[in-house]
Scaffold this motif. Structure first.
Motif, mmCIF file in Angstrom:
data_model
loop_
_atom_site.group_PDB
_atom_site.id
_atom_site.type_symbol
_atom_site.label_atom_id
_atom_site.label_comp_id
_atom_site.label_asym_id
_atom_site.label_seq_id
_atom_site.Cartn_x
_atom_site.Cartn_y
_atom_site.Cartn_z
ATOM 1 N N GLU A 62 42.138 51.998 40.703
ATOM 2 C CA GLU A 62 41.544 52.460 40.297
ATOM 3 C C GLU A 62 41.348 50.882 39.456
ATOM 4 O O GLU A 62 40.558 50.660 39.153
ATOM 5 C CB GLU A 62 41.288 53.676 38.980
ATOM 6 N N GLU A 76 39.978 48.042 41.426
ATOM 7 C CA GLU A 76 38.707 47.903 41.498
ATOM 8 C C GLU A 76 38.558 47.685 40.364
ATOM 9 O O GLU A 76 37.540 46.704 40.189
ATOM 10 C CB GLU A 76 38.115 49.486 41.891
ATOM 11 N N ARG A 77 39.043 48.072 38.812
ATOM 12 C CA ARG A 77 38.805 47.418 37.401
ATOM 13 C C ARG A 77 38.712 45.954 37.858
ATOM 14 O O ARG A 77 37.702 45.217 37.014
ATOM 15 C CB ARG A 77 39.113 48.082 36.782
ATOM 16 N N LEU A 137 38.952 43.387 39.558
ATOM 17 C CA LEU A 137 38.220 42.663 40.847
ATOM 18 C C LEU A 137 37.177 42.720 39.617
ATOM 19 O O LEU A 137 36.087 41.982 40.114
ATOM 20 C CB LEU A 137 38.227 43.067 42.420
ATOM 21 N N GLN A 138 36.222 44.179 39.456
ATOM 22 C CA GLN A 138 34.656 43.739 38.443
ATOM 23 C C GLN A 138 35.086 43.065 37.972
ATOM 24 O O GLN A 138 33.869 41.827 37.359
ATOM 25 C CB GLN A 138 34.424 45.233 37.972
ATOM 26 N N ARG A 139 36.252 42.708 36.538
ATOM 27 C CA ARG A 139 36.381 41.759 35.374
ATOM 28 C C ARG A 139 36.416 40.273 35.965
ATOM 29 O O ARG A 139 35.410 39.691 35.724
ATOM 30 C CB ARG A 139 37.704 42.920 34.831
ATOM 31 N N GLN A 184 34.743 39.308 38.868
ATOM 32 C CA GLN A 184 33.675 39.154 39.366
ATOM 33 C C GLN A 184 34.657 38.621 40.919
ATOM 34 O O GLN A 184 33.634 37.601 41.356
ATOM 35 C CB GLN A 184 33.124 38.706 38.429
ATOM 36 N N SER A 190 34.150 40.167 44.686
ATOM 37 C CA SER A 190 33.675 41.003 45.842
ATOM 38 C C SER A 190 34.625 41.052 46.865
ATOM 39 O O SER A 190 35.462 39.797 47.465
ATOM 40 C CB SER A 190 31.934 40.504 45.940
#
Length: 75
Positions: A33, A36-37, A39-41, A43, A45
């Motif tokens: 997790e 994932e966080r 990579l989201q932060r 940006q 994909s």
């Protein structure tokens, strides 16, 4: 490394990069997790056929390279 700094890493730098990559892999394998966080932060994909852990680990090392003093433009 070469694309950002326009030179190859020294042997010592190569070891540091490999060590940091492995540390990130170890962390993200224990806590996907966090990968994932991250990579989201950032940006980033991730295609479905690739590992979130590996991409996050590579992105962490890339971020480290981009944040080196040597990579920063100076006036």
């Amino acid at each position: 490394f070469s694309a950002v700094l326009n030179r190859k890493p020294t042997d010592r730098e190569q070891l540091i990069l490999q060590h940091q990559y492995q540390r990130a892999v170890d962390l993200y394998e224990k806590s996907p997790e966090l990968a994932e966080r991250f990579l989201q932060r950032e940006q980033v994909s991730v295609p479905e056929n690739l590992s979130v852990v590996q991409i996050a680990s590579l992105a962490a090392v890339a971020s480290m390279i981009f944040n080196l003093d040597e990579a920063m433009p100076h006036e």
